[in-house]
Design a protein around this motif. Structure first.
Motif, mmCIF file in Angstrom:
data_model
loop_
_atom_site.group_PDB
_atom_site.id
_atom_site.type_symbol
_atom_site.label_atom_id
_atom_site.label_comp_id
_atom_site.label_asym_id
_atom_site.label_seq_id
_atom_site.Cartn_x
_atom_site.Cartn_y
_atom_site.Cartn_z
ATOM 1 N N GLU A 81 0.829 -1.211 0.000
ATOM 2 C CA GLU A 81 0.000 0.000 0.000
ATOM 3 C C GLU A 81 0.861 1.258 0.000
ATOM 4 N N ALA A 82 1.958 1.223 0.751
ATOM 5 C CA ALA A 82 2.845 2.387 0.841
ATOM 6 C C ALA A 82 3.498 2.682 -0.503
ATOM 7 N N ILE A 83 3.990 1.657 -1.170
ATOM 8 C CA ILE A 83 4.662 1.916 -2.444
ATOM 9 C C ILE A 83 3.658 2.348 -3.506
ATOM 10 N N GLU A 84 2.458 1.807 -3.457
ATOM 11 C CA GLU A 84 1.414 2.234 -4.398
ATOM 12 C C GLU A 84 1.064 3.708 -4.181
ATOM 13 N N ARG A 85 0.943 4.101 -2.920
ATOM 14 C CA ARG A 85 0.627 5.498 -2.602
ATOM 15 C C ARG A 85 1.771 6.415 -3.011
ATOM 16 N N PHE A 86 3.015 5.973 -2.776
ATOM 17 C CA PHE A 86 4.182 6.772 -3.154
ATOM 18 C C PHE A 86 4.231 6.970 -4.666
ATOM 19 N N HIS A 87 4.007 5.911 -5.430
ATOM 20 C CA HIS A 87 3.978 6.026 -6.896
ATOM 21 C C HIS A 87 2.864 6.979 -7.335
ATOM 22 N N GLY A 88 1.754 6.966 -6.632
ATOM 23 C CA GLY A 88 0.662 7.885 -6.929
ATOM 24 C C GLY A 88 1.077 9.335 -6.729
ATOM 25 N N LEU A 89 1.839 9.599 -5.663
ATOM 26 C CA LEU A 89 2.328 10.960 -5.423
ATOM 27 C C LEU A 89 3.260 11.411 -6.551
ATOM 28 N N LEU A 90 4.113 10.497 -7.012
ATOM 29 C CA LEU A 90 5.028 10.828 -8.109
ATOM 30 C C LEU A 90 4.256 11.115 -9.398
ATOM 31 N N ARG A 91 3.234 10.311 -9.667
ATOM 32 C CA ARG A 91 2.425 10.524 -10.879
ATOM 33 C C ARG A 91 1.635 11.823 -10.810
ATOM 34 N N LYS A 92 1.212 12.186 -9.617
ATOM 35 C CA LYS A 92 0.409 13.398 -9.442
ATOM 36 C C LYS A 92 1.217 14.661 -9.764
ATOM 37 N N THR A 93 2.532 14.574 -9.589
ATOM 38 C CA THR A 93 3.407 15.716 -9.881
ATOM 39 C C THR A 93 4.523 15.248 -10.816
ATOM 40 N N PRO A 94 4.216 15.114 -12.112
ATOM 41 C CA PRO A 94 5.238 14.603 -13.039
ATOM 42 C C PRO A 94 6.426 15.543 -13.208
ATOM 43 N N HIS A 124 8.151 16.754 -10.705
ATOM 44 C CA HIS A 124 8.857 16.771 -9.409
ATOM 45 C C HIS A 124 10.366 16.861 -9.563
ATOM 46 N N GLY A 125 10.937 16.282 -10.589
ATOM 47 C CA GLY A 125 12.370 16.398 -10.825
ATOM 48 C C GLY A 125 13.252 15.517 -9.967
ATOM 49 N N PHE A 126 12.690 14.648 -9.132
ATOM 50 C CA PHE A 126 13.500 13.755 -8.308
ATOM 51 C C PHE A 126 14.029 12.609 -9.166
ATOM 52 N N SER A 127 15.334 12.371 -9.109
ATOM 53 C CA SER A 127 15.919 11.235 -9.829
ATOM 54 C C SER A 127 15.452 9.945 -9.154
ATOM 55 N N GLU A 128 15.601 8.822 -9.845
ATOM 56 C CA GLU A 128 15.171 7.544 -9.270
ATOM 57 C C GLU A 128 15.897 7.213 -7.964
ATOM 58 N N PRO A 129 17.228 7.441 -7.867
ATOM 59 C CA PRO A 129 17.886 7.171 -6.581
ATOM 60 C C PRO A 129 17.326 8.035 -5.434
ATOM 61 N N ILE A 130 17.011 9.295 -5.732
ATOM 62 C CA ILE A 130 16.438 10.172 -4.700
ATOM 63 C C ILE A 130 15.046 9.675 -4.321
ATOM 64 N N LEU A 133 22.415 0.055 0.415
ATOM 65 C CA LEU A 133 23.702 -0.278 -0.187
ATOM 66 C C LEU A 133 23.545 -1.096 -1.467
ATOM 67 N N LYS A 134 22.339 -1.495 -1.770
ATOM 68 C CA LYS A 134 22.054 -2.227 -3.004
ATOM 69 C C LYS A 134 22.013 -1.242 -4.164
ATOM 70 N N THR A 135 22.173 -1.755 -5.369
ATOM 71 C CA THR A 135 21.999 -0.891 -6.529
ATOM 72 C C THR A 135 20.533 -0.498 -6.604
ATOM 73 N N LEU A 136 20.244 0.535 -7.368
ATOM 74 C CA LEU A 136 18.865 0.983 -7.544
ATOM 75 C C LEU A 136 17.994 -0.177 -8.027
ATOM 76 N N GLU A 137 18.468 -0.890 -9.026
ATOM 77 C CA GLU A 137 17.700 -1.994 -9.593
ATOM 78 C C GLU A 137 17.472 -3.104 -8.571
ATOM 79 N N GLU A 138 18.510 -3.467 -7.819
ATOM 80 C CA GLU A 138 18.389 -4.523 -6.806
ATOM 81 C C GLU A 138 17.409 -4.117 -5.704
#
Length: 130
Positions: A60-73, A75-81, A108-113
């Motif tokens: 639920e948390a990750i779904e809500r977070f993705h929703g926040l990102l979509r709501k403000t396309p 935002h300018g935050f890179s994927e690592p941020i 400490l994992k890569t972004l993809e991992e």
């Protein structure tokens, strides 16, 4: 904000002649109209202050977070941020479980991992990190 296809089409056709020649020009005009700086600033603040709710699962948390990102396309935050904001906003118990699953610190994992681990854990059981 969701636009109806008719509204977007009317907006696009409102430009007289061929003054929009590239996709980048269309995108810039669209974002300027529908995502002014004040709206972007508000969205960025909301994203930055993300935190997992008390009874919210990881899924639920990750779904809500993705929703926040979509709501403000804009935002300018890179994927690592984005990943750091998300992890920092998790409750301590959720972070500990992710670190244990990562066999160390998830940061400490890569972004993809890290994303794969989070997605796998979120997909396995929506109640695991409540």
């Amino acid at each position: 904000m969701l636009l109806q296809s008719g509204e977007a089409k009317r907006w696009l056709h409102s430009f007289k002649g061929n003054n929009l020649k590239t996709w980048d020009e269309v995108l810039k005009k669209f974002l300027k109209k529908y995502f002014p700086e004040s709206k972007t600033a508000e969205g960025k603040a909301t994203i930055s202050l993300f935190h997992q709710f008390l009874e919210e699962s990881l899924s639920e948390a990750i779904e809500r977070f993705h929703g926040l990102l979509r709501k403000t396309p804009t935002h300018g935050f890179s994927e690592p941020i984005q990943l750091n904001i998300f992890i920092d906003g998790l409750r301590p118990q959720s972070k500990k479980l992710l670190d244990a699953s990562a066999e160390g610190k998830i940061k400490l994992k890569t972004l993809e991992e890290a994303m794969e681990l989070i997605e796998n854990m979120a997909g396995s059981d929506t109640t695991i990190l409540r």
